[in-house]
Design a protein around this motif. Structure first.
Motif: not given
Ligand code: CMP
Length: 142
Positions: A1-4, A77-85, A116-122, A135-142
């Protein structure tokens, strides 16, 4: 699984009908984390640039008109397999074809006002996130 990471947009119909929380609730319940979020009103140029890949499609002008008709919420959005999920939770583009229980099957009004819209690939997720977020407006949580 990949963090995406992936880009999610709550479209004008979702914002107008007060469904921002309902959309985010479903995404969070699926294990996705919001790491960037803001509400914006897209300009014509913003929408044309974002959907440039669809420029030759017959629905392009209507799509741009629709996406500029009211505010939207853009989110990373961030998470394991975030694009597909995210795509699984959203359901198919056309709400008539979306699986029961998905956001589009339950909430969307039409193929255009599909909430809703969601990206279709990584790869596209990277491009789409960079389109709206520094980049400064994104706060990683993992
Ligand atoms: P989205 O995932 O944001 O990507 C492109 C959008 O074009 C799509 O969701 C739909 O809302 C919109 N659209 C409008 N008409 C069509 C169509 N006939 N086929 C595919 N997408 C369409």
């Amino acid at each position: 699984m990949a963090l995406e990471r992936t880009l999610s947009i709550v479209k004008p119909d979702g914002v107008t009908r007060n469904l921002i929380g309902e959309v985010v609730r479903r995404l969070e319940r699926a294990g996705l984390k919001v790491v960037g979020s803001r509400m914006i009103r897209l300009s014509k140029g913003d929408a044309e640039g974002f959907y440039a890949v669809h420029r030759e499609r017959p629905f392009f002008n209507d799509l741009v008109r629709y996406m500029t008709s009211g505010p939207v919420v853009v989110q990373v959005l961030e998470g394991e397999n975030a694009v597909a999920k995210n795509r699984e939770v959203m359901g198919a583009t056309d709400p008539k074809k979306a699986a029961p229980g998905t956001i589009r099957a339950d909430l969307a009004e039409s193929i255009e006002a599909n909430t809703v819209h969601g990206s279709d690939s990584v790869d596209n997720a990277k491009v789409e996130i960079d389109y709206f977020f520094k980049a400064a407006d994104i706060c990683p949580r993992s």
